[in-house]
Write a protein that holds these residues in place. Sequence first.
Motif, PDB file in Angstrom:
ATOM      1  N   GLY A 105       0.619 -33.030  -4.410  1.00 50.90           N
ATOM      2  CA  GLY A 105       1.393 -32.637  -3.241  1.00 50.90           C
ATOM      3  C   GLY A 105       2.896 -32.742  -3.387  1.00 50.90           C
ATOM      4  N   LEU A 106       3.402 -33.136  -4.558  1.00 51.27           N
ATOM      5  CA  LEU A 106       4.862 -33.216  -4.724  1.00 51.27           C
ATOM      6  C   LEU A 106       5.496 -31.827  -4.707  1.00 51.27           C
ATOM      7  N   PHE A 107       4.724 -30.824  -5.082  1.00 49.83           N
ATOM      8  CA  PHE A 107       5.174 -29.449  -4.896  1.00 49.83           C
ATOM      9  C   PHE A 107       4.439 -28.902  -3.686  1.00 49.83           C
ATOM     10  N   ASP A 108       5.184 -28.392  -2.702  1.00 46.89           N
ATOM     11  CA  ASP A 108       4.546 -27.954  -1.455  1.00 46.89           C
ATOM     12  C   ASP A 108       5.426 -26.908  -0.783  1.00 46.89           C
ATOM     13  N   ILE A 109       4.924 -25.676  -0.714  1.00 41.84           N
ATOM     14  CA  ILE A 109       5.736 -24.595  -0.144  1.00 41.84           C
ATOM     15  C   ILE A 109       5.789 -24.635   1.374  1.00 41.84           C
ATOM     16  N   THR A 110       5.041 -25.543   2.017  1.00 39.61           N
ATOM     17  CA  THR A 110       5.132 -25.646   3.478  1.00 39.61           C
ATOM     18  C   THR A 110       6.331 -26.481   3.926  1.00 39.61           C
ATOM     19  N   VAL A 111       7.249 -26.786   3.014  1.00 42.87           N
ATOM     20  CA  VAL A 111       8.424 -27.606   3.355  1.00 42.87           C
ATOM     21  C   VAL A 111       9.493 -26.824   4.106  1.00 42.87           C
ATOM     22  N   LYS A 112       9.253 -25.562   4.418  1.00 42.94           N
ATOM     23  CA  LYS A 112      10.295 -24.748   5.048  1.00 42.94           C
ATOM     24  C   LYS A 112      10.959 -25.429   6.250  1.00 42.94           C
ATOM     25  N   PRO A 113      10.218 -26.018   7.199  1.00 46.75           N
ATOM     26  CA  PRO A 113      10.915 -26.674   8.329  1.00 46.75           C
ATOM     27  C   PRO A 113      11.886 -27.762   7.884  1.00 46.75           C
ATOM     28  N   LEU A 114      11.545 -28.478   6.829  1.00 49.67           N
ATOM     29  CA  LEU A 114      12.425 -29.527   6.318  1.00 49.67           C
ATOM     30  C   LEU A 114      13.636 -28.946   5.606  1.00 49.67           C
ATOM     31  N   VAL A 115      13.428 -27.879   4.847  1.00 44.75           N
ATOM     32  CA  VAL A 115      14.536 -27.225   4.150  1.00 44.75           C
ATOM     33  C   VAL A 115      15.602 -26.780   5.149  1.00 44.75           C
ATOM     34  N   TYR A 116      15.151 -26.213   6.262  1.00 37.10           N
ATOM     35  CA  TYR A 116      16.090 -25.750   7.295  1.00 37.10           C
ATOM     36  C   TYR A 116      16.710 -26.931   8.028  1.00 37.10           C
ATOM     37  N   LEU A 117      15.919 -27.954   8.278  1.00 30.77           N
ATOM     38  CA  LEU A 117      16.426 -29.131   8.978  1.00 30.77           C
ATOM     39  C   LEU A 117      17.556 -29.807   8.204  1.00 30.77           C
ATOM     40  N   TRP A 118      17.444 -29.807   6.887  1.00 31.38           N
ATOM     41  CA  TRP A 118      18.450 -30.436   6.035  1.00 31.38           C
ATOM     42  C   TRP A 118      19.629 -29.506   5.736  1.00 31.38           C
ATOM     43  N   GLY A 119      19.585 -28.288   6.266  1.00 31.36           N
ATOM     44  CA  GLY A 119      20.725 -27.392   6.129  1.00 31.36           C
ATOM     45  C   GLY A 119      20.714 -26.519   4.899  1.00 31.36           C
ATOM     46  N   ALA A 256      20.450 -33.498  -2.389  1.00 32.35           N
ATOM     47  CA  ALA A 256      20.241 -32.169  -2.977  1.00 32.35           C
ATOM     48  C   ALA A 256      19.166 -31.409  -2.216  1.00 32.35           C
ATOM     49  N   HIS A 257      19.043 -30.116  -2.529  1.00 35.73           N
ATOM     50  CA  HIS A 257      18.192 -29.226  -1.739  1.00 35.73           C
ATOM     51  C   HIS A 257      16.700 -29.417  -1.983  1.00 35.73           C
ATOM     52  N   THR A 258      16.314 -30.216  -2.982  1.00 39.57           N
ATOM     53  CA  THR A 258      14.893 -30.473  -3.220  1.00 39.57           C
ATOM     54  C   THR A 258      14.407 -31.519  -2.219  1.00 39.57           C
ATOM     55  N   ILE A 259      13.395 -31.173  -1.430  1.00 41.99           N
ATOM     56  CA  ILE A 259      12.893 -32.057  -0.375  1.00 41.99           C
ATOM     57  C   ILE A 259      11.579 -32.692  -0.808  1.00 41.99           C
ATOM     58  N   HIS A 260      11.442 -33.985  -0.599  1.00 41.49           N
ATOM     59  CA  HIS A 260      10.193 -34.682  -0.906  1.00 41.49           C
ATOM     60  C   HIS A 260       9.187 -34.395   0.205  1.00 41.49           C
ATOM     61  N   PRO A 261       8.080 -33.705  -0.088  1.00 41.50           N
ATOM     62  CA  PRO A 261       7.126 -33.342   0.975  1.00 41.50           C
ATOM     63  C   PRO A 261       6.434 -34.530   1.614  1.00 41.50           C
ATOM     64  N   GLY A 262       6.420 -35.667   0.895  1.00 40.14           N
ATOM     65  CA  GLY A 262       5.736 -36.841   1.437  1.00 40.14           C
ATOM     66  C   GLY A 262       6.581 -37.676   2.366  1.00 40.14           C
ATOM     67  N   THR A 263       7.904 -37.592   2.225  1.00 43.48           N
ATOM     68  CA  THR A 263       8.794 -38.409   3.046  1.00 43.48           C
ATOM     69  C   THR A 263       9.670 -37.575   3.973  1.00 43.48           C
ATOM     70  N   GLY A 264       9.834 -36.306   3.630  1.00 46.78           N
ATOM     71  CA  GLY A 264      10.707 -35.435   4.419  1.00 46.78           C
ATOM     72  C   GLY A 264      12.177 -35.609   4.114  1.00 46.78           C
ATOM     73  N   VAL A 265      12.500 -36.377   3.073  1.00 48.21           N
ATOM     74  CA  VAL A 265      13.885 -36.707   2.754  1.00 48.21           C
ATOM     75  C   VAL A 265      14.347 -35.887   1.549  1.00 48.21           C
ATOM     76  N   ALA A 266      15.607 -35.428   1.584  1.00 50.28           N
ATOM     77  CA  ALA A 266      16.178 -34.661   0.486  1.00 50.28           C
ATOM     78  C   ALA A 266      16.401 -35.559  -0.734  1.00 50.28           C
ATOM     79  N   LEU A 267      16.334 -34.953  -1.899  1.00 51.83           N
ATOM     80  CA  LEU A 267      16.505 -35.673  -3.159  1.00 51.83           C
ATOM     81  C   LEU A 267      17.825 -36.436  -3.179  1.00 51.83           C
ATOM     82  N   HIS A 268      17.761 -37.722  -3.503  1.00 49.75           N
ATOM     83  CA  HIS A 268      18.987 -38.508  -3.635  1.00 49.75           C
ATOM     84  C   HIS A 268      18.770 -39.651  -4.634  1.00 49.75           C
ATOM     85  N   ASN A 269      18.082 -39.335  -5.740  1.00 50.09           N
ATOM     86  CA  ASN A 269      17.878 -40.362  -6.754  1.00 50.09           C
ATOM     87  C   ASN A 269      18.960 -40.280  -7.831  1.00 50.09           C
TER      88      ASN A 269
END
Length: 338
Positions: A105-119, A256-269
């Motif tokens: 599930g780390l790759f998940d195309i249903t993240v669209k709402p999160l992608v938009y939420l994060w700008g 960054a624009h990559t969103i973690h589908p399990g947490t809903g948080v944008a990449l920041h590692n």
Amino acid sequence: MKRFFFLAILLWSANTRAQQAPALKLITCEGKAQGTYYLVKYLSADTTSMDKRIDSLFGVIDQSLSLYKPGSAINRFNETGHITMDEHMKAVIQKALFTSKATSGLFDITVKPLVYLWGFGVTKPSFKGVPPPDSIKAAMSYIGYRYLRVKGDQLYAAKKGVQIDCNGIAQGYTVDVIGHFLSQQGIDNYLVDVGGELCAKGHNHQHKVWSVGIERPSPGDTAYEPVQGLVRLPGKGIATSGNYRRFFDQGRTRFAHTIHPGTGVALHNNIISVTVIAKDCFTADAFDNPLILMGVEKGLTFIAQHPEYGLEAIYIYKDKDGAIKEAFSKGFKAYMEF
């Protein structure tokens, strides 16, 4: 005497074929598509430009998978929760679901709402920066590749409000479609580059395997002032995911624009980028985002434990002291020109 005569015939025949064979020339097509650039290089005796035919391929794929194109198949699915898929959408959806299962599930195309939420979507939210926790929680209720149902050519959303964003995989697919098109035209030597995602076949005009540049850190680098490294692509695809393309900084943290589908948080590692080589660009592009979310150790372990996916990767990252480092999968160095 007979042996000499036979050898002379062979030499004459070889020279005749060489004289008859048309000289291959390096042809370059370039332009803008899918919000980025494209560059196609190939060897052919026919110097007729293929720009228009390549542009038409982009147009067909955009009509299927572009969130920026009104009336596209993906936008119609996101509006209604159902679509009859064309060949391009079906190929991408099937690959996306396969990759979702392969990466837990780390790759998940249903993240669209999160992608938009994060700008990072087509439209921007009313606020800037990190979204409020309650907004992330609300968006997470629509996230999950298991909400997608495929029956033949039909794609359904099992929950109302589930939407998809294929931008994390469609570019790699497009690269391979263009490569396949060139092969269909009888072109055996080419390099296709769409926004830094590439595939190659055969050799270049210098009769060498195609090489592409990747950014590597200078020794002792702490500010990430990269040097250029070369990677050979003998019939392979390559894709890169990183925190330097689309991002915003808040405080001392880069999101960054990559969103973690399990947490809903944008990449920041601590990872600057991961570059993946695979049998084709479609596969490399599918796995680069999950690998950057896994992190260096887990990502390299995943590659080693799953040789069936044919992945090799290089990570560029910051260690705990802030120094820029790189780490390779076991087979990646074999592709590098040091």
